[in-house]
Scaffold this active site. Structure first.
Site, mmCIF file in Angstrom:
data_model
loop_
_atom_site.group_PDB
_atom_site.id
_atom_site.type_symbol
_atom_site.label_atom_id
_atom_site.label_comp_id
_atom_site.label_asym_id
_atom_site.label_seq_id
_atom_site.Cartn_x
_atom_site.Cartn_y
_atom_site.Cartn_z
ATOM 1 C CG HIS A 95 -0.694 25.679 3.040
ATOM 2 N ND1 HIS A 95 -0.056 26.468 3.706
ATOM 3 C CD2 HIS A 95 -1.088 26.047 1.685
ATOM 4 C CE1 HIS A 95 0.434 27.316 2.794
ATOM 5 N NE2 HIS A 95 0.013 27.000 1.502
ATOM 6 C CB CYS B 82 5.157 30.454 2.459
ATOM 7 S SG CYS B 82 4.768 30.648 1.191
ATOM 8 C CB SER C 24 -4.610 36.900 1.200
ATOM 9 O OG SER C 24 -4.022 35.717 1.353
ATOM 10 C CB CYS D 176 0.809 30.989 3.976
ATOM 11 S SG CYS D 176 1.373 31.302 2.487
ATOM 12 C CG LEU E 251 -7.766 16.618 -9.804
ATOM 13 C CD1 LEU E 251 -8.901 15.418 -9.534
ATOM 14 C CD2 LEU E 251 -6.308 16.049 -10.072
ATOM 15 C CE LYS E 252 -9.655 26.066 -7.502
ATOM 16 N NZ LYS E 252 -8.918 26.145 -6.229
ATOM 17 C CB CYS F 41 -4.484 25.825 -9.921
ATOM 18 S SG CYS F 41 -5.055 24.077 -10.125
#
Length: 764
Positions: A703, A652, A442, A735, A18-19, A525
């Protein structure tokens, strides 16, 4: 005859199908029909996996989030997306992430994106849900298409169907009022829609409906308790039977309320509330079902089946066919199939059970209850051997670690000087401008990074070549940041697969899966490492990478670490000792890394505690104990450094207003937090609490693919400056940026740096 059922199943797929389908659609690399086809294939496969139980859940599958699904079923769409046309799935993605596929957004002339829905933790798990939005004018209207379609699909797959929905009171409890109106005032408008939904199920020939009300395991005031009575009295005239499901905790003072609501059955999480089963059995009517969550739905250890049978058998004798058994909660929170793991440490593997194996355990329990233990005797013997082996394994218990733990004292968690003394020393050393800019750690995990990591793991790339590839990516990140004009740089974390797994791989006491993926939100995930034994650090984990990055620039380079509480909360944690003990072990290990970074000349060290709040017990009365050992663990990790070393921490997507005193007690020099999706609402606490140190309120919602403008960042920071002195504010995203593309990151950070320059000219 004990009845078996399941509350929910992992929906992302054993190989994250699904991802990949979602991300392909969002990038316009595949069609909407192709995405829907993948969803249908996964649902059919998962229903067939669950055919071993008597009732299979339907409606637990979601393309992004089950709470967002419920909002669309109830017709509760935010006003900002109501005018968009086209396929409903695209509108759904706009609420979830600010936009859908580019082609779909261009079709409705909204390609610049909309504000994504606020996201927060699902109770005390690492799953995030999209927060329902309410105003006094909110109306509801039923759209049961999704559920009706899936019921037909499940029947075609040959399973016995049990629809799953979120209950009306928990749905309101999970949401947020956008105009400060009373959410419960909407209950009279909401209940007729729920009634119509139950009628729709009846028209489909449904017998049982699972209606989830996990808010019942929290501390509720009188008006929320009364709301349960009002809601279920209203729904008492119906043609389907209701199984009221609670999970994640004890009912305590809400037990009698739950047992006396006019429903046909009650599910209790026996992993957390086993002591409440006897009382529930005594209070429930003699026609009501008691569903017992006997298998842990949130952890991956094998169930001690003989021990469970010892307390289940008397209950089965008392209740007969009124006893149902199930996992404690939805299996959304565990990986799909242990049989996929061919490289996992064999000894540790023998101690584990993933979703499919938990359903096997459930069937074994039912067979033992219904046909006697002898009918599954060999399986029970094998289970007992595995349980005993884990308990006695020398790999689990390390006397050296236990001795180090015994030496912890209060001084270990104290900085040498107070913040007021440290701050000027750090300012003199770092020489940062006002409104200093930085990122959370990151940078994008590019195709080149993922390819190099894959080749290295497959043995096709040797250590030297892999190191060179990662250093090239680190150098790229440093160059990009210098070009952008950021003030405190990061190395970009190219070498890290995950902020927890990376550290777990280098600590003793951890094991790792290949396919142990669980959903965090949407297509995101994580693969939690398995904390099976006492923790120690054999050697430095990050020092070489950070010092290489620092050698490329004269600007301060942050050392990036994950804190002990977050490593704990984002791992599958051992269940044979208190979580506080494991956390302190982690704290000692990460403390060694902090001190080694400082010795290497790193003057800014960020210790992320993104999961601090999610570890809170659901009941406020139990918070103090958790916060004491969680804050102590952070302080043990962070506070051995000199005054001149600046300690940052990051949190976060956690509303922390109610634990701000504990966050202040962590005594980090700088905290960075999420505030962009909430439009700085999370800073309201600073109207009343004078936070003593520096703070970076996140101004860039990473996000969402939407790129924040310079002007929007300036306005957000001005809101922050109205609560916090400008000289103590940082400017940063909310984040890390690993999930974004450079084509998104570069313009967003360009605007962020430009906004900081505007702020310096206007507010100082």
């Amino acid at each position: 005859m004990a009845i078996t059922h399941n509350l929910g199943f992992p929906r992302i797929g054993a190989r994250r199908e699904l991802k990949f389908a979602l991300e392909s659609y969002w990038k316009d690399q595949s069609s909407r029909d192709a995405l829907k086809a993948v969803g249908a294939q996964l649902r059919e496969r998962h229903w067939k996996h669950q055919a071993r139980v008597n009732f299979v859940p339907v409606g637990d599958f979601a393309f992004y989030d089950q709470v967002l699904d419920m909002s669309f079923t109830l017709g509760n769409l935010p006003e900002r997306v109501r005018g968009f046309h086209g396929d409903a799935l695209d509108n759904y993605f706009r609420v979830a992430r600010g936009r859908s596929a580019q082609a779909a957004d261009e079709h409705v002339a909204c390609c610049s994106g909309v504000a994504a829905g606020e996201m927060t933790k699902w109770f005390d798990t690492n799953y995030h849900y999209i927060v329902p939005e309410f105003t006094a004018a909110t109306n509801f209207s039923l759209d049961a298409t999704r559920l009706v379609t899936q019921i037909a699909e499940a029947r075609a797959a040959g399973v016995n169907v049990k629809p799953v929905i979120i209950g009306p009171v928990t749905y309101l409890w999970l949401g947020k009022s956008k105009d400060d109106s009373d959410r419960l005032a909407l209950l009279p408008k909401l209940l007729p829609v729920y009634g119509a939904l139950l009628d729709t199920f009846a028209a489909q020939g449904i017998d049982w409906v699972q209606i989830d009300e996990p808010a019942l395991v929290t501390e509720l005031d009188a008006k929320w308790r009364d709301a349960f009575v009002t809601a279920y009295d209203s729904l008492s005239v119906r043609r389907v039977r209701l199984l009221l499901a609670t999970y994640f905790g004890q009912l305590q003072e809400n037990l009698e309320l739950a047992c006396t609501l006019p429903v046909d059955g009650l599910h209790i999480d026996a992993i957390n509330a086993r002591d409440e089963l006897a009382q529930a059995a005594a209070i429930l009517s003699d026609t009501s079902v008691l569903s017992v969550g006997a298998i842990n739905g949130r952890n991956i250890w094998k169930t001690d089946l003989n021990a469970v049978l010892a307390w289940l058998e008397p209950l089965a004798k008392q209740l007969g066919e009124r006893l149902w058994i199930a996992p404690s909660c939805s299996l959304l929170h565990v990986p799909v199939d242990l049989d996929s793991e061919q490289k996992l440490d064999a000894e540790v593997r023998s101690w584990l059970a993933f979703a499919l194996q938990k359903l096997d355990e459930l069937k074994l329990l039912a067979d033992a209850l219904n046909n006697g233990r002898d009918s599954v005797g060999s399986a029970l013997v094998a289970n007992a051997k595995a349980i005993h082996h884990r308990r006695t394994s020398l790999r689990v218990n390390n006397p050296v670690v236990k001795a180090a733990l015994a030496r912890i004292d209060a001084a270990l968690g104290q900085r040498h000087s107070a913040y007021a003394v440290r701050a000027p020393k750090q300012a003199a050393l770092l020489k940062l401008p006002a409104f200093p800019t930085t990122t959370i750690g990151s940078f994008p995990q590019t195709a080149e990074i993922r390819h190099a990591r894959s080749e290295f793991k497959a043995g096709k790339l040797d250590t030297a070549a892999y190191k060179a590839a990662m250093q090239a990516e680190i150098a790229r990140s440093v160059r990009e940041q210098e070009t952008l004009g950021l003030d405190v740089l990061v190395h970009g974390e190219a070498e890290r697969n995950d902020m927890v797994e990376y550290f777990g791989e280098q600590l003793e006491g951890y094991a790792f899966s290949q396919f142990g993926w669980v959903q965090s939100y949407g297509s995101r995930c994580v693969k939690p490492p398995v904390l099976f034994g006492d923790i120690s650090r054999p050697g430095a984990m990050t020092v070489e990478w950070i010092t290489y990055a620092q050698s490329l620039t004269n600007k301060p380079m942050k050392g990036m670490l994950t804190g002990p509480v977050t490593i704990l909360n984002w791992s599958f944690v051992r269940d044979d000792q208190p979580r506080s003990v494991s956390c302190r072990q982690l704290a000692l290990a990460i403390r060694e890394e902090v001190l080694d970074l400082e010795k290497a000349g790193v003057r800014v060290i960020q210790i992320d505690e993104a999961a601090l709040r999610e570890g809170l017990p659901l009941r406020r009365s139990q918070w103090n104990e958790y916060l004491q050992w969680a804050v102590e663990s952070f302080r043990i990790t962070a506070n051995g450094v000199r005054d001149e070393t600046q300690i940052h921490t990051h949190m976060c997507y956690s509303e922390f207003n109610d634990i701000i005193a504990s966050i202040a007690d962590m005594d980090a020099d700088v905290i960075t937090i999420e505030t962009s999706r909430s439009d700085m609402e999370l800073l309201d606490v600073f109207d009343h609490f004078k936070y003593p140190n520096q703070i970076g309120p996140g101004v860039y919602d990473i996000h969402s693919p939407n790129i924040p403008s310079r002007e929007s960042i300036v306005q957000l920071m001005k809101k922050a400056a109205g609560r916090i002195p400008a000289e103590r504010l940082w400017v940063n995203p909310d984040c890390g940026l690993k999930t974004r593309q450079w084509t998104e990151v570069t313009p967003a950070l360009t605007n962020m740096v430009a906004a900081a320059k505007v702020l310096r000219s206007q507010l100082l």
